[in-house]
Design a protein around this motif. Sequence first.
Motif, PDB file in Angstrom:
ATOM      1  N   GLN A   5       2.761  14.549  -4.456  1.00  0.00           N
ATOM      2  CA  GLN A   5       3.998  15.135  -5.119  1.00  0.00           C
ATOM      3  C   GLN A   5       3.522  15.210  -6.691  1.00  0.00           C
ATOM      4  OE1 GLN A   5       6.043  16.893  -3.608  1.00  0.00           O
ATOM      5  NE2 GLN A   5       6.610  15.868  -1.756  1.00  0.00           N
ATOM      6  N   ILE A  33       9.354  19.515   0.168  1.00  0.00           N
ATOM      7  CA  ILE A  33       8.576  19.125  -1.018  1.00  0.00           C
ATOM      8  C   ILE A  33       9.324  19.641  -2.099  1.00  0.00           C
ATOM      9  CG2 ILE A  33       6.649  20.097  -1.931  1.00  0.00           C
ATOM     10  CD1 ILE A  33       5.125  19.990   0.836  1.00  0.00           C
ATOM     11  N   ASN A  55      11.930  17.088  -3.320  1.00  0.00           N
ATOM     12  CA  ASN A  55      11.463  15.903  -4.037  1.00  0.00           C
ATOM     13  C   ASN A  55      11.039  16.249  -5.081  1.00  0.00           C
ATOM     14  OD1 ASN A  55      11.849  14.185  -1.364  1.00  0.00           O
ATOM     15  ND2 ASN A  55       9.770  14.685  -0.704  1.00  0.00           N
ATOM     16  N   GLN A  56      10.140  17.346  -5.415  1.00  0.00           N
ATOM     17  CA  GLN A  56       9.498  17.474  -6.849  1.00  0.00           C
ATOM     18  C   GLN A  56      11.035  17.585  -7.402  1.00  0.00           C
ATOM     19  OE1 GLN A  56       7.598  21.204  -5.966  1.00  0.00           O
ATOM     20  NE2 GLN A  56       5.695  20.008  -5.533  1.00  0.00           N
ATOM     21  N   LYS A 101       0.920  17.673  -7.674  1.00  0.00           N
ATOM     22  CA  LYS A 101       1.110  18.835  -7.384  1.00  0.00           C
ATOM     23  C   LYS A 101       1.967  19.448  -8.919  1.00  0.00           C
ATOM     24  CE  LYS A 101       1.974  23.002  -5.603  1.00  0.00           C
ATOM     25  NZ  LYS A 101       0.942  24.145  -5.559  1.00  0.00           N
ATOM     26  N   THR A 121       8.266   6.527  -8.111  1.00  0.00           N
ATOM     27  CA  THR A 121       8.380   7.564  -7.290  1.00  0.00           C
ATOM     28  C   THR A 121       8.692   7.465  -5.795  1.00  0.00           C
ATOM     29  OG1 THR A 121       7.022   8.852  -8.959  1.00  0.00           O
ATOM     30  CG2 THR A 121       7.198   9.950  -6.714  1.00  0.00           C
ATOM     31  N   GLU A 150       1.872  10.293  -0.006  1.00  0.00           N
ATOM     32  CA  GLU A 150       2.709  11.181  -0.388  1.00  0.00           C
ATOM     33  C   GLU A 150       3.244  11.553  -1.647  1.00  0.00           C
ATOM     34  OE1 GLU A 150       4.949  14.833   0.078  1.00  0.00           O
ATOM     35  OE2 GLU A 150       3.511  13.747   1.921  1.00  0.00           O
ATOM     36  N   SER A 151       3.468  10.138  -2.346  1.00  0.00           N
ATOM     37  CA  SER A 151       4.027  10.197  -3.897  1.00  0.00           C
ATOM     38  C   SER A 151       2.965  10.696  -4.659  1.00  0.00           C
ATOM     39  CB  SER A 151       4.585   8.863  -4.264  1.00  0.00           C
ATOM     40  OG  SER A 151       5.679   8.639  -3.243  1.00  0.00           O
TER      41      SER A 151
END
Length: 374
Positions: A327, A291, A294-295, A330, A313, A323-324
Amino acid sequence: MYIPNFTYTNKTIDNIAEIELVRGIILNAAIKPEINSFLKRNALIKSSHASTAVEGNTLTIAEVNRILDRPEVTENKEEQEVLNYLNVLKGIERYQENGKITEELLLEMNSEITKKTPNGIPHKKHYRNVHVNDANFKKDHIEYRPPSPEHIPRLMEELLKWINNNSTEISPITVAGTAHYELVRIQPFKEGNSRTARALTELILYLRLFDPEKYFPLEQYYEADKKAYLNALNLSFGDPNGLTKWMEYFTDGINVSLSKVRDEISKLINVPVASNNQPTLKKDHIREKQIKMNQIRIITFLHEYGKITLEETQKLLGTTKHESVNQLQKLEELSVIKEKKRKGSIYYILKIRDDQRKKQWKTLFKKGSMNRKK
């Protein structure tokens, strides 16, 4: 015209992306007013202690704390040095005018930093008019001689023009790191160049809304390993890739400093502030690491291209739409990015850039209103 000669290495890009992530975590923590005051005071004391200690000042943190509480009682050069630096950081807003740093204000900052110290400038505020004694460089086997006095006004004018550039596309970290490096390289003042460079770094990060709460005592990283700090600067001056190498070191320092602040806040509020160092099961740890990576990839993309869509993304991360979205949400919750809409399409930008643009418009509007009144 001044144009920084450096390359964004993978290390620097990764550092900047992680810094943005940690910064968002810090600025979104639920901090009570009393803890907010403590963090600001703590950063002020630690910064002033470290910035003077890196140049040989032997006062302790406790003694710096006492000077902050009783500034009228200063008995020697070391105490005066610390008091001067404390005063500059406490009133850092004084050294800008409508978000700009002028030569006059920078000279004022240096004058305050060197006030009542040997070789300080008690009255006239001007750049050095003598050559720098290069013995200090040669004793460390550094083949470098700072510019001659006649070149300083032009070099400083060009540097400040670049620093004051209205563009929000340049990361505040890049601007602050470059200014720090160049001020030490040019050595524009007779005394206090390094301390002024570190204070200028603080001012730029404050003005560019990177550290609006003044929580981050960046100087501690330099003081923890003085030799590494001095080598990162001095050994790079004669190197064509000097600024590139310095930016790797500089972003390392910010990353370490912010991580320490994050951990300190976590202890103070007795709530685990989101951290990649929290103990987890092995499976959870792998998931958390993915995670975070990815961020960081999203933030890196934004630094390079300015904006990102959901579709971009998905392609960047190779993940599902769901999931994108998670992210991106978040990062929004952490105030790292901000959703924007234009002509029916949705995209995301770095929030700090949006904040900088708003601040610039407010400044321009204020100046326009004042001009109309006249």
